[in-house]
Design a protein around this motif. Sequence first.
Motif: not given
Length: 275
Positions: A121-126, A129-130, A132, A138
């Motif tokens: 994926n292209d997620e950049t925000d923590m 990212k968490k 799931h 996300a």
Amino acid sequence: MTSIALFGAGGKMGCRLAKNLQGSRYDVRHVEVSDAGKARLQNELGISTVDADKALDGADVVILAVPDTAIGKVAASINDKLKPGMMVVALDAAAPFAGHFPDRPDLTYFVTHPCHPPIFNDETDMAAKKDHFGGVHAKQHIVSALMQGPEDAYAVGEEIAKVIWAPVMRSHRVTVEQMALLEPGLSETVCASLLVVMREAMDECVRRGVPKEAARDFLLGHMNVLGAVIFEEVQGVFSDACNKAIEFGKPVLMKDDWKRVFEPQEIAASIQRIT
């Protein structure tokens, strides 16, 4: 304004949906039977519940955010209160596939399920990212099926699905039978089982003396690069040594007829066990 009766609104899944439906264009009536669920809705989202009869009065859509094992019972209990033309939404294919919806040709049955955020994926925000599971921060893809009802009802159901599973990237249309192949077939019978085997393999390395953190880092890193090649996220090939290991390892780990788990009778049996 489209009115939605959300059953099981105070459960783990129901709360997720209730939160995403807040502020939407829908008029949502929340139904929850447990005191703990009612308290969760009130404390976390400031939402009060209503009884089933009030929720269903004038409702256009019913979402059953209840466990697979309870869907048939809940659907039967409200069947005489469902007006012709109403849409009933299930969040998993299991119960509809198993025939646990009332035999009501005058109702629309819609099934939708999240794919969950992809590994690549292209997620950049923590926070994303968490996330799931998805449906909070996300982005994820979703699958939906119009089990029965007029063709134009699909767009109505899909719009609701995009709200309850938001943020959504791709929305795929499938049949209920295809959704059953995806779950439990692909995602649980195959993927979850093989991941459990991979965890047991990691634990075996640890038992044989490899430090647990080293084994976990090594496995998860290789899952990333190997998965990227296998699932065509990147263009690449394996080394001759890796290909030889696969050639030897696959028949040791897998029965020759393992794909029978996708046969209709096997999918039906799997769903019967969980509903």
